[in-house]
Design an enzyme around this catalytic site. Structure first.
Site, short mmCIF file in Angstrom:
data_model
loop_
_atom_site.label_atom_id
_atom_site.label_comp_id
_atom_site.label_asym_id
_atom_site.label_seq_id
_atom_site.Cartn_x
_atom_site.Cartn_y
_atom_site.Cartn_z
N ARG A 146 88.50 55.38 36.46
CA ARG A 146 87.78 56.61 36.16
C ARG A 146 86.55 56.43 35.28
O ARG A 146 85.51 57.00 35.53
CB ARG A 146 88.74 57.59 35.48
CG ARG A 146 89.79 58.07 36.44
CD ARG A 146 90.79 58.93 35.75
NE ARG A 146 91.73 59.47 36.74
CZ ARG A 146 92.80 60.17 36.45
NH1 ARG A 146 93.10 60.44 35.20
NH2 ARG A 146 93.58 60.61 37.40
N ARG A 164 92.75 55.58 30.76
CA ARG A 164 94.01 55.75 31.48
C ARG A 164 93.77 55.68 32.98
O ARG A 164 92.81 56.24 33.48
CB ARG A 164 94.63 57.10 31.13
CG ARG A 164 95.92 57.38 31.87
CD ARG A 164 96.55 58.66 31.42
NE ARG A 164 95.75 59.84 31.73
CZ ARG A 164 95.65 60.37 32.94
NH1 ARG A 164 96.28 59.83 33.96
NH2 ARG A 164 94.91 61.45 33.13
#
Lengths: 206, 645, 248
Positions: free
Chosen positions: B338, B443
């Protein structure tokens, strides 16, 4: 509600079936034959008692539902647009049912009551065919009966399918069948009932 | 500067957790009933913890600010949950999930914790399936998987585009079952406003009953904070409107260190901002990158024409499109992590090739997948995501590419916890997104659900027992104890100050201002200069807030505007800590990108000087926080430049 | 765009409420309905008036917190959407919009447009779960589930517990909500062992909460933001009837 409803639907079939016999145009012979059977057979009398019990249960159940449902919403919406999400007759089963009940009382007073009373008093049946001919010569009575058939149509249009839904007899595969059957039933049965006073009035039955 | 003890058990990596479990102290069933545990927050971590502890026999009190525990924001997670089941026979294993997570987090997480997470991930799936979570299945009736950013195997279990909802409802069901059995006392529409500590240990909380406004005192032998992340510092984020940092911030002020506050995840696939009135940003699941290709036009002229509405995506020929993720990261392509995808989008837009009127947006195109798989397959795969997009934007993503842009989504930072998930305050635990977590500096997709449930179902039941076994002689402390009174008075005083300020600016004015400062200076790209300036601005803003905020209504009623104000007051303080941390970390890693530290446009990590968790100790609102470092030891994997090329 | 709003204002659960008129101007058609209310509240706060309380949280149609009976319909005129997913482009410029809370005895008003829906939680607590303690589960793939069943279960499980079904139902019945959970668990083998007792307990709790009865009107299905189907209610009726017949 569903169970008693289906029971009453069964009754409607029998009632409509026997009434339809008048269209044999045999001066009410077939009709009277069955009417006699229905009026004197002791098993039928037994079922008749059940029918009244079923009807009563249907009414009481309906009233209870109506009360509980009314209590479940003490403050009403100031503005509501229920037409956007449901049909008016599905929301008006109580009113339609009440109309039907009023009609039923009149109807029983016209035919069933005098007949049974006569049976009890004299042991004789009355000729219901002739009674019908007499009743249905009055245009207002015919109109009343036709109106009741409309109420019955709406009541059944929702009630037939609804009964299956309430009893959990609902399956994606067969829903369409129930739906079509319900609609056909709701049209055909009240139509047959409505035809009787009309055809009597216009002397199409003799 | 003290050294933090992370209490990682001895032994080889794969045996640490079983070692711990085998040696952890136990509480006998009769004693469990007498031990009270407070759980704040009922998302995946909170609901799972409250249910599991109640099943064990503890007497649990659970709190949530929403009207029902089922509303917690875990519910909004779309894509899926990772687990090293290797059902696909594609080479997955616990070690590989562990490795991917550490690498995805840019080597800023603890080996021991992450390995445990990967290990119990398998139990989570078993547990959830047993609860009746309707995961997607293949024709043989077995569980289906899809792949997610940052991994080369298919290990993501999903329930359409509503995985978070289904997992939460599973945990919520378990929690409601315990409520029904009388083992959990549920307090919804309650917000924790103070932690109560007695003799250094957490012994309860003060909660505000949001309906009556009353402050209520609750005792617990242990307190678990499962209150989620603090992405709403940025005002606009994918978090729910109510998501807040108040509980963790209050705990921080009572002595719990705050770990890596600057680590913020900016999610690459959100619907771009369209106007000032906007209250939140909507995420489009990362799973869309499985079948969607991200691109912008190669030329600035084409991009400009699209922005002005003179051209559409269809007018741009294949050769004139820049599928920049595929170009820059050929081995992971559109499925790179991401932080990398977000930054690449920012770069493309900074280069003048953004395709929405504001200039901040890129395309996510499904045309190729539709051609390859057929429209029905693509539609089925993403359930309600397409209609959701269409509803918001009035455009059909099956006909024209989606427009996306990064937005704040998740915070890797949070309260520092040791291996047992205990903060630096004994008896005070922190679970799920609220803790500084196992995700390091970034994450991976589908790992948040995994971590929340791992903490709640499989970690805390063991670790809290280890602590409570020493507490069995402590009788419930009456809540008229001076510590409770004092904590309540603090909360009351603060609330009164807030409501009596009666200034001119609304709470949202301040929140928006805060968000703007944070997004511009502590967002996707940060500089020492910008951060220094941001800190000054934040101090100024905070001062202004306490003298000029206008909070309507009174304290003893249902007053959402006050609740909001109280949360923003905490965000204002937390924002500054984030900036301080970002300024301290002179490197680029994961979600933290310092423009000064890059190499060829890629983040440049400094393992020599910053291979540590920054745990900050609160010293006062106006005072500088004190930094404590927890050195990260990597014994099982080699630190390397994180490459997805 | 400009709107006339008639909003239900009620100080607290004990006081009487009434509709209050507001006008709101310069509304962007791409605003969500709740953002429009944000703007209105912002205006009210600046004028020193009490802002309108309404429930909301995720603002992406999944948490089930937002409610609102808008111009006579639960979650407003848009099909299959929650209030937070409703955009102002659905409303005619210059029109009048009625905004009321969910109306049901079982959902008492807390303030303005905010209601207490904890009755739903109590129904779930009565049986809307599989009794499996943490750690008791077998391997997830030990029990294959027919894909079609899993899909149907998922359709039912999509319920967000917002209460629109109750709000839209002329009888204030909660059958769609309850049946969604009963259906989900009845369709999965994991729900098997508790199937009968679940149906009985959940239905009994639903009745105890004072919800109305289902008369199969179908308003719930039409207004459900997650398109939960009436077939679930039929399945629940079946489950309940069978369970009542065989339960000892």
């Amino acid at each position: 509600m569903g169970l008693t409803g289906l029971f009453l639907i069964c009754f409607l079939v029998v009632h409509a079936g026997i009434n339809a016999c008048m269209w044999f145009n045999d001066g009410g012979k077939t009709f009277t034959f069955y009417a006699h059977f229905m009026g004197t057979n002791f098993i039928v009398h037994f079922i008749e008692a059940g029918l009244f019990a079923g009807l009563l249960l249907h009414i009481v159940d309906g009233l209870l539902l109506w009360k509980q449902n009314r209590d479940a919403r003490p403050v009403k919406y100031a503005y509501s647009n229920p037409g956007a999400n449901s049909t008016w007759y599905s929301r008006s089963m109580g009113i339609l049912g009440s109309l039907l009940l009023i009609f039923l009382i009149i109807h029983l007073k016209d035919f069933w009551g005098p007949n049974r009373l006569n049976q009890i008093m004299t042991g004789e049946e009355r000729n219901t065919f002739e009674m019908m001919q007499e009743e249905f010569s009055n245009i207002f009575v015919v109109i009343l009966y036709c109106c009741a058939c409309f109420a019955l149509f709406w009541h059944l249009l929702h009630g037939f399918q609804s009964a299956f839904q309430s009893l959990g007899l609902n399956n994606v595969k067969y829903n369409k069948v129930i739906e079509v059957a319900g609609t056909v039933f709701a049209i055909v049965v009240p139509f047959i009932f409505a035809l009787m006073p009309i055809s009597m009035y216009f002397k199409l039955v003799h | 500067m003290s050294t933090l003890n992370s209490k990682i058990p001895e032994g080889p990596l794969a045996e640490k957790w079983s070692n711990y479990k085998e040696h952890a102290k136990l509480v006998n069933p009769a004693n469990k009933r007498k031990l009270e545990v407070i759980v704040v927050g009922t998302g995946l971590a909170g609901a799972a913890a409250a249910a599991s502890l109640a099943e064990l026999g503890y007497s649990v009190k659970a709190f949530c600010f929403q009207d029902s525990p089922r509303r917690a924001h875990s519910i909004a997670a779309q894509g899926g949950i990772n687990a090293a089941k290797n059902y696909k026979n594609d080479g997955d294993s616990v070690f590989r999930l562990f490795y991917d997570t550490i690498k995805g987090g840019d080597f800023r997480a603890r080996e021991g914790n992450v390995y445990r997470l990967a290990d119990v991930s398998r139990n989570i799936i078993d547990q959830c399936v047993a609860q009746g979570v309707p995961f997607a299945r293949d024709y043989g009736g077995l569980l289906d998987n899809r792949s997610f950013g940052g991994s080369q195997v298919s290990r993501t279990f999903y329930a359409r585009g509503q995985t978070g909802q289904q997992l939460l409802l599973g945990a919520y069901g378990a929690l409601e079952r315990q409520i029904g059995l009388g083992n959990v006392q549920m307090y919804s529409r309650h917000e924790m406003v103070e932690v109560v500590t007695i003799e250094g240990k957490a012994r309860g909380i003060i909660a505000r009953n949001l309906i009556t406004g009353e402050l209520e005192r609750y005792f617990g032998h242990a307190v678990l904070l499962c209150t989620g992340g603090y992405g709403n510092v940025f005002f606009l984020s994918t978090n729910a409107m109510g998501s807040n940092a108040t509980a963790v911030w209050k705990a921080h002020k009572k002595g719990a260190y705050f770990g890596n506050p600057c680590f913020t995840q900016i999610h690459p696939t959100c619907i771009p901002v369209t106007g000032d009135y906007q209250s939140k940003l909507t995420l489009m699941s990362e799973s869309l990158r499985n079948d969607g290709r991200v691109w912008v036009p190669k030329s600035k002229e084409d991009a400009k024409a699209i922005r002005e509405g003179k051209k559409t995506a269809a007018d741009i020929k294949e050769d004139d499109r820049d599928y920049y993720l595929e170009r820059k990261y050929p081995s992971f392509g559109n499925l790179c992590p991401r932080d990398i995808a977000s930054r690449a989008a920012k770069e493309a837009c900074d280069d003048g090739r953004g395709i929405v009127p504001s200039g901040l947006g890129v395309f996510l195109d499904f045309a190729d997948s539709i051609k390859r798989l057929g429209i029905d397959v693509v539609k089925a795969r993403y359930g309600e995501l397409f209609p959701m997009y269409q509803n918001i934007t009035n455009e059909d993503p099956l006909k024209t590419p989606m427009k996306i842009y990064p937005a704040v989504h998740y915070t890797m930072g949070g309260l520092w916890v040791d291996y047992e998930l205990m903060t630096t305050v004994p008896g005070l635990y922190c679970l799920g997104e609220a803790n500084f977590s196992d995700h390091g500096a970034n994450r991976l997709g589908a790992s948040a659900l995994m971590q929340g449930l791992a903490d709640g179902y499989f970690v805390i039941p063991y670790t809290v027992g280890n602590y409570l076994s020493t507490e069995i002689f402590v009788k419930p402390i009456p809540t008229d104890h001076p510590a409770f009174v004092e904590a309540e008075n603090d909360a009351k005083e603060r609330a009164e100050k807030l409501i009596n300020t009666k200034g001119k600016k609304t709470v949202d004015d301040f929140h928006k201002e805060l968000g703007k400062i944070m997004w511009e200076k502590c967002g996707m790209a940060r500089t020492a200069e910008g951060l220094t300036e941001a800190r000054k601005q934040l101090q100024q803003l905070r001062k202004e807030f306490w003298s000029d905020v206008n909070v309507p209504g009174t304290l003893n009623e249902f007053n959402p505007e006050f609740d909001k104000a109280s949360r923003v007051a905490d965000f204002l303080e937390l924002g500054e800590l984030m900036v301080i941390d970002a300024l301290n970390r002179n490197e680029s890693c994961g979600g933290h990108f310092r423009e000064e530290y890059q190499e060829g446009g890629e983040a440049k990590r400094d393992d020599e000087n910053y291979r540590y968790v920054a745990a900050w100790e609160f010293k006062g609102v106006e005072a500088d926080p004190v930094l404590h470092k927890e050195e990260l030891v990597f014994e099982n994997i080699q630190l390397q430049v994180r490459s997805y090329k | 765009m400009k709107y006339n709003l008639k909003v239900w204002r009620q100080k607290n659960s004990k006081s009487e409420g009434k509709l209050v008129d507001y006008t709101i101007d310069s509304i962007n058609p791409d605003m969500s309905f709740l953002e429009m209310l944000d703007v209105l509240n912002d205006n009210l706060v600046r004028k020193g008036e009490d802002p309108i309380a309404f429930d909301h949280d995720c603002r992406e149609g999944i948490c089930g917190m937002c409610s609102l009976h808008i111009s006579g319909r639960a979650h407003g005129p848009q099909h299959a959407a929650t209030t937070c997913q409703l955009y102002m482009r659905s409303f005619k410029d210059g029109g009048t919009i009625y905004i009321e809370p969910w109306r049901a005895k079982s959902f008492p008003v807390i303030k303005d447009l905010v209601t207490d829906r904890s009755a739903f939680d109590r129904i779930i607590a009565a049986g809307g779960f599989v009794s499996v303690n943490t750690g008791q589960a077998q391997d997830a793939n030990n029990l294959p589930i027919e894909q079609a069943h899993a899909e149907k279960a998922m359709d039912a499980a999509a319920c967000i517990g917002c209460g629109a079904c109750v709000a839209a139902c002329p009888n204030s019945a909660a059958m769609l909500f309850v049946s969604a959970k009963i259906s989900q668990l009845a369709l999965l083998p994991q729900g098997g062992p508790e199937r009968n007792i679940r149906a009985i307990n959940m239905v009994n709790q639903m009745d105890a909460e004072g919800f109305g009865n289902c008369t199969n009107i179908g308003a719930c299905e039409a207004e459900c933001p997650k398109e939960i189907k009436l077939t679930n209610i039929a399945r629940m009726n079946r489950e309940y009837l069978l369970a009542s017949l065989i339960n000892e």
